[in-house]
Design a protein around this motif. Structure first.
Motif, mmCIF file in Angstrom:
data_model
loop_
_atom_site.group_PDB
_atom_site.id
_atom_site.type_symbol
_atom_site.label_atom_id
_atom_site.label_comp_id
_atom_site.label_asym_id
_atom_site.label_seq_id
_atom_site.Cartn_x
_atom_site.Cartn_y
_atom_site.Cartn_z
ATOM 1 N N LYS A 56 -1.640 -8.853 6.445
ATOM 2 C CA LYS A 56 -0.774 -10.010 6.151
ATOM 3 C C LYS A 56 -1.570 -11.134 5.508
ATOM 4 O O LYS A 56 -1.081 -11.808 4.593
ATOM 5 C CB LYS A 56 -0.085 -10.490 7.432
ATOM 6 N N GLU A 63 -2.155 -10.207 1.924
ATOM 7 C CA GLU A 63 -0.945 -10.398 1.115
ATOM 8 C C GLU A 63 -0.722 -11.884 0.845
ATOM 9 O O GLU A 63 -0.383 -12.289 -0.262
ATOM 10 C CB GLU A 63 0.261 -9.802 1.853
ATOM 11 N N GLU A 108 3.478 -7.276 -1.928
ATOM 12 C CA GLU A 108 4.358 -7.113 -0.778
ATOM 13 C C GLU A 108 4.683 -5.638 -0.548
ATOM 14 O O GLU A 108 4.743 -5.176 0.593
ATOM 15 C CB GLU A 108 5.645 -7.905 -1.010
ATOM 16 N N ASP A 109 4.870 -4.895 -1.642
ATOM 17 C CA ASP A 109 5.145 -3.459 -1.527
ATOM 18 C C ASP A 109 3.970 -2.725 -0.888
ATOM 19 O O ASP A 109 4.150 -1.851 -0.037
ATOM 20 C CB ASP A 109 5.436 -2.850 -2.909
ATOM 21 N N LYS A 127 3.895 -3.391 2.835
ATOM 22 C CA LYS A 127 4.855 -2.563 3.574
ATOM 23 C C LYS A 127 4.342 -1.129 3.722
ATOM 24 O O LYS A 127 4.439 -0.520 4.784
ATOM 25 C CB LYS A 127 6.224 -2.549 2.875
ATOM 26 N N ARG A 128 3.792 -0.565 2.643
ATOM 27 C CA ARG A 128 3.253 0.796 2.681
ATOM 28 C C ARG A 128 2.105 0.890 3.683
ATOM 29 O O ARG A 128 2.042 1.807 4.503
ATOM 30 C CB ARG A 128 2.761 1.215 1.282
ATOM 31 N N GLU A 141 1.506 -1.122 6.233
ATOM 32 C CA GLU A 141 2.002 -1.314 7.597
ATOM 33 C C GLU A 141 2.532 0.000 8.157
ATOM 34 O O GLU A 141 2.318 0.312 9.331
ATOM 35 C CB GLU A 141 3.100 -2.384 7.624
ATOM 36 N N LYS A 142 3.198 0.785 7.323
ATOM 37 C CA LYS A 142 3.689 2.094 7.763
ATOM 38 C C LYS A 142 2.521 3.015 8.095
ATOM 39 O O LYS A 142 2.569 3.764 9.080
ATOM 40 C CB LYS A 142 4.577 2.726 6.689
#
Length: 185
Positions: free
Chosen positions: A140, A143, A150-151, A154-155, A157-158
């Motif tokens: 975070k 980012e 941001e994409d 998210k990737r 974080e997964k």
């Protein structure tokens, strides 16, 4: 930019898993293992050292640990160290060697060991979750600083969540195996 964060996270999760497995190995299941006593601290040569640093440890059979000190003069120190460690063992001096017969585990003692294993597993899970939190915070921040999109956040974080779930699942599998070992006679 996100790759070093993910790599660092995987290394830390692996260490947390290995630490938990090492803790499990120190719970004895009624079957002799050198790891049960190798971390016992012994007074020798004016300092304190681990038993594995001053003696050879072997298991001649499933219910006996044999300790052969490299110096016969520390035999009594080894016996004292094992008694102080409060492992539930009663070491016997046999010439220059120390024999540690394993007592039969009572049902209550087995349940106590299972509870201890569950506590160790929970500690391992907490460590893994802490690593996950640190990785998420780092992602975070990256980012926010504009180092990753941001994409990509998210990737990543997964990926972090998937690694966390996998590591926690492995801890659970090892706990189940240890619990079965402890409860079967």
């Amino acid at each position: 930019m996100s790759q070093p964060i993910l790599t660092d996270m995987q290394v830390k999760m692996k260490k947390a898993l290995e630490h938990t497995l090492h803790e499990f190995s120190q719970i004895h299941t009624g079957k002799a293992s050198p790891t049960m006593v190798e971390a016992v601290m012994v007074e020798a040569y004016g300092s304190t050292m681990r038993l594995k640093e001053c003696a050879a440890i072997s298991t001649p059979d499933a219910r006996m640990i044999l300790i052969q000190p490299w110096d016969k003069g520390i035999t009594q120190s080894i016996v004292k160290g094992i008694q102080i460690a409060n492992l539930g063992f009663n070491p016997l001096v046999d010439g220059a060697n120390v024999r540690v017969p394993l007592p039969e585990l009572s049902r209550e003692r087995r349940q106590e060991m299972v509870k201890r294993a569950h506590g160790m597993a929970e500690d391992g899970r907490v460590q893994v979750r802490s690593v996950r939190r640190d990785a998420m915070d780092a992602l975070k921040k990256a980012e926010k600083d504009g180092d990753i999109s941001e994409d990509e956040l998210k990737r990543c974080e997964k990926e972090v969540q998937a690694a966390t779930d996998q590591t926690i699942k492995e801890i659970g599998e090892h706990l189940a195996k240890k619990e079965k070992e402890l409860t079967t006679l």
